[in-house]
Design a protein around this motif. Structure first.
Motif, PDB file in Angstrom:
ATOM      1  N   LYS A   3       0.844  -1.192   0.000  1.00  0.00           N
ATOM      2  CA  LYS A   3       0.000   0.000   0.000  1.00  0.00           C
ATOM      3  C   LYS A   3       0.877   1.238   0.000  1.00  0.00           C
ATOM      4  CE  LYS A   3      -0.630   0.170   5.062  1.00  0.00           C
ATOM      5  NZ  LYS A   3      -1.637   0.265   6.153  1.00  0.00           N
ATOM      6  N   VAL A   4       0.292   2.353  -0.448  1.00  0.00           N
ATOM      7  CA  VAL A   4       0.967   3.650  -0.437  1.00  0.00           C
ATOM      8  C   VAL A   4       0.185   4.557   0.499  1.00  0.00           C
ATOM      9  CG1 VAL A   4       1.704   5.637  -1.805  1.00  0.00           C
ATOM     10  CG2 VAL A   4       1.781   3.329  -2.808  1.00  0.00           C
ATOM     11  N   ILE A  17       6.358   3.201  12.449  1.00  0.00           N
ATOM     12  CA  ILE A  17       7.062   2.558  13.563  1.00  0.00           C
ATOM     13  C   ILE A  17       6.476   1.196  13.905  1.00  0.00           C
ATOM     14  CG2 ILE A  17       7.766   2.753  15.966  1.00  0.00           C
ATOM     15  CD1 ILE A  17       9.205   4.635  14.039  1.00  0.00           C
ATOM     16  N   LYS A  18       5.183   1.141  14.178  1.00  0.00           N
ATOM     17  CA  LYS A  18       4.553  -0.132  14.542  1.00  0.00           C
ATOM     18  C   LYS A  18       4.561  -1.120  13.373  1.00  0.00           C
ATOM     19  CE  LYS A  18       1.575   1.488  18.303  1.00  0.00           C
ATOM     20  NZ  LYS A  18       0.187   1.618  18.801  1.00  0.00           N
ATOM     21  N   ALA A  19       4.276  -0.615  12.172  1.00  0.00           N
ATOM     22  CA  ALA A  19       4.239  -1.485  10.991  1.00  0.00           C
ATOM     23  C   ALA A  19       5.601  -2.106  10.710  1.00  0.00           C
ATOM     24  CB  ALA A  19       3.754  -0.698   9.780  1.00  0.00           C
ATOM     25  N   SER A  20       6.679  -1.352  10.986  1.00  0.00           N
ATOM     26  CA  SER A  20       8.027  -1.838  10.690  1.00  0.00           C
ATOM     27  C   SER A  20       8.474  -2.942  11.638  1.00  0.00           C
ATOM     28  CB  SER A  20       9.031  -0.683  10.743  1.00  0.00           C
ATOM     29  OG  SER A  20       9.267  -0.265  12.075  1.00  0.00           O
ATOM     30  N   ALA A  26       9.215   1.445   3.575  1.00  0.00           N
ATOM     31  CA  ALA A  26       9.974   2.451   2.828  1.00  0.00           C
ATOM     32  C   ALA A  26       9.294   3.810   3.005  1.00  0.00           C
ATOM     33  CB  ALA A  26      10.040   2.086   1.354  1.00  0.00           C
ATOM     34  N   VAL A  27      10.066   4.814   3.379  1.00  0.00           N
ATOM     35  CA  VAL A  27       9.528   6.160   3.570  1.00  0.00           C
ATOM     36  C   VAL A  27      10.173   7.087   2.554  1.00  0.00           C
ATOM     37  CG1 VAL A  27       9.163   8.060   5.181  1.00  0.00           C
ATOM     38  CG2 VAL A  27       9.284   5.709   6.045  1.00  0.00           C
ATOM     39  N   LEU A  28       9.367   7.649   1.665  1.00  0.00           N
ATOM     40  CA  LEU A  28       9.853   8.547   0.622  1.00  0.00           C
ATOM     41  C   LEU A  28       9.584   9.996   1.005  1.00  0.00           C
ATOM     42  CD1 LEU A  28      10.839   9.279  -2.280  1.00  0.00           C
ATOM     43  CD2 LEU A  28       8.449   8.962  -3.014  1.00  0.00           C
ATOM     44  N   PHE A  29      10.613  10.810   1.006  1.00  0.00           N
ATOM     45  CA  PHE A  29      10.479  12.252   1.204  1.00  0.00           C
ATOM     46  C   PHE A  29      10.554  12.913  -0.159  1.00  0.00           C
ATOM     47  CE2 PHE A  29      11.892  10.627   5.239  1.00  0.00           C
ATOM     48  CZ  PHE A  29      11.220  11.408   6.176  1.00  0.00           C
ATOM     49  N   SER A  30       9.500  13.661  -0.500  1.00  0.00           N
ATOM     50  CA  SER A  30       9.451  14.272  -1.827  1.00  0.00           C
ATOM     51  C   SER A  30       8.855  15.668  -1.763  1.00  0.00           C
ATOM     52  CB  SER A  30       8.616  13.401  -2.773  1.00  0.00           C
ATOM     53  OG  SER A  30       7.253  13.387  -2.364  1.00  0.00           O
ATOM     54  N   ASP A  52       5.628  -6.009  -2.954  1.00  0.00           N
ATOM     55  CA  ASP A  52       4.749  -6.188  -1.797  1.00  0.00           C
ATOM     56  C   ASP A  52       5.290  -5.538  -0.523  1.00  0.00           C
ATOM     57  OD1 ASP A  52       2.537  -7.061  -0.396  1.00  0.00           O
ATOM     58  OD2 ASP A  52       3.439  -8.971   0.146  1.00  0.00           O
ATOM     59  N   PHE A  53       5.394  -4.205  -0.539  1.00  0.00           N
ATOM     60  CA  PHE A  53       5.788  -3.499   0.677  1.00  0.00           C
ATOM     61  C   PHE A  53       4.987  -2.205   0.834  1.00  0.00           C
ATOM     62  CE2 PHE A  53       8.783  -1.878  -2.555  1.00  0.00           C
ATOM     63  CZ  PHE A  53       8.721  -0.497  -2.349  1.00  0.00           C
ATOM     64  N   THR A  54       4.993  -1.677   2.039  1.00  0.00           N
ATOM     65  CA  THR A  54       4.310  -0.423   2.312  1.00  0.00           C
ATOM     66  C   THR A  54       5.239   0.744   2.006  1.00  0.00           C
ATOM     67  OG1 THR A  54       2.897  -1.330   4.042  1.00  0.00           O
ATOM     68  CG2 THR A  54       3.308   1.032   4.124  1.00  0.00           C
ATOM     69  N   LEU A  55       4.707   1.697   1.247  1.00  0.00           N
ATOM     70  CA  LEU A  55       5.448   2.919   0.927  1.00  0.00           C
ATOM     71  C   LEU A  55       4.776   4.091   1.618  1.00  0.00           C
ATOM     72  CD1 LEU A  55       7.532   4.615  -0.676  1.00  0.00           C
ATOM     73  CD2 LEU A  55       5.869   4.682  -2.564  1.00  0.00           C
ATOM     74  N   GLY A  56       5.490   4.714   2.537  1.00  0.00           N
ATOM     75  CA  GLY A  56       4.990   5.914   3.183  1.00  0.00           C
ATOM     76  C   GLY A  56       5.575   7.138   2.501  1.00  0.00           C
ATOM     77  N   VAL A  57       4.727   8.080   2.114  1.00  0.00           N
ATOM     78  CA  VAL A  57       5.187   9.275   1.406  1.00  0.00           C
ATOM     79  C   VAL A  57       5.030  10.495   2.304  1.00  0.00           C
ATOM     80  CG1 VAL A  57       4.905  10.732  -0.634  1.00  0.00           C
ATOM     81  CG2 VAL A  57       4.527   8.254  -0.815  1.00  0.00           C
ATOM     82  N   VAL A  58       6.142  11.189   2.516  1.00  0.00           N
ATOM     83  CA  VAL A  58       6.129  12.408   3.328  1.00  0.00           C
ATOM     84  C   VAL A  58       6.357  13.603   2.415  1.00  0.00           C
ATOM     85  CG1 VAL A  58       7.213  13.682   5.214  1.00  0.00           C
ATOM     86  CG2 VAL A  58       7.044  11.179   5.328  1.00  0.00           C
ATOM     87  N   SER A  59       5.388  14.525   2.378  1.00  0.00           N
ATOM     88  CA  SER A  59       5.523  15.730   1.564  1.00  0.00           C
ATOM     89  C   SER A  59       6.365  16.759   2.313  1.00  0.00           C
ATOM     90  CB  SER A  59       4.149  16.321   1.250  1.00  0.00           C
ATOM     91  OG  SER A  59       4.295  17.586   0.618  1.00  0.00           O
TER      92      SER A  59
END
Length: 274
Positions: A3-4, A17-20, A26-30, A52-59
């Motif tokens: 999921k994204v 944190i909990k998911a990891s 993976a945390v993307l800063f963009s 099959d991994f979670t991607l967290g996107v930080v604006s």
């Protein structure tokens, strides 16, 4: 589950944190201000599905995310941080090519291609060659120049007893290929693989020869040489001196300076002139 997720200070604890704790995230800063970020984010989204991994996107454009940016010590965008069990395990800075990006991510996640290759290798190891061949055909249709897949295809073909197809593939490997040495060894041992693939072998000498060929295919060369030598002692003329010829072939595979070549050539010479 792939999921994204848009990450903020509010959901950071639960989504990252909990998911990891159970699987790296993976945390993307963009930032929308940098043109490289949008296509890179899209590529990562696609990889999150296939691997099959979670991607967290930080604006980085949102002021309320400044605390996260500072906490991760983000130096530039795009920048990816791999969080595993609550800790930063890796940092991928700048725009990487798709191949390099997948290679870095595969330390933590498995791609569809790797998952397929693992299934193929497991099928071959279990001698389920009829299952491996269709998987290999499917994989090679996508990446026809993949030498590792071609080597696996040759192994599966040998397992099925199709030495001609295997020979055609193996003979096309070049010295610069990573798999060249293994391909060359398989090519030199082609007759042994053909014999090892036979079913319902009849006759005492034929069974001994068959088992010795299997040992050679498994690269247990000393056991194979001893088995061929024993057969030669018991039946030197059997099948046009097949045991002696097999030993000579293995001497060629091992090379003239190998200790097993010296050891068993001396034994063979002794038996020949007794």
């Amino acid at each position: 589950m792939a999921k994204v997720v848009q990450i903020t200070a509010e959901n950071f604890e639960s989504e990252i944190i909990k998911a990891s704790e159970t699987r790296a995230v993976a945390v993307l800063f963009s930032s929308a201000e940098y043109p490289d970020c949008a296509p890179y984010s899209q590529l990562l989204g696609q990889l999150s599905t296939s691997m099959d991994f979670t991607l967290g996107v930080v604006s980085c454009d949102e002021r309320e995310n400044m605390q996260l940016i500072q906490m991760f010590r983000v130096r530039s965008v795009p920048e990816i941080h791999i969080v595993d069990k609550g800790q930063i395990a890796d940092v991928l800075q700048g725009v990487l090519s798709e191949a390099d990006l997948k290679k870095r991510l595969e330390k933590y996640y498995v791609s569809d291609e790797s998952r397929m290759q693992n299934a193929i290798e497991e099928a071959i190891a279990a001698k389920q060659f009829d299952e491996a061949i269709p998987l290999l055909d499917e994989a090679l249709a996508k990446t026809p120049d993949d030498k590792k897949l071609k080597l696996l295809w040759a192994k599966a073909s040998l397992g099925m007893g199709d030495t001609e197809k295997a020979k055609d593939v193996l003979s096309k490997f070049n010295e610069g290929d990573d798999q060249y040495r293994e391909a060359k060894s398989l090519l030199e041992l082609l007759d042994f693989h053909a014999e090892a693939a036979k079913q319902d072998v009849q006759g005492k000498e034929a069974v001994v020869y068959h088992e010795a060929c299997k040992l050679a295919c498994a690269e247990d060369f000393e056991s194979a040489l001893q088995a061929f030598l024993n057969l030669y002692v018991e039946a030197p003329e059997w099948n046009d001196s097949a045991a002696k010829k097999a030993m000579l072939t293995l001497f060629g595979v091992l090379g003239p300076k190998h200790e097993l070549t010296w050891k068993y050539r001396a034994k063979l010479n002794t038996m020949m002139f007794i």
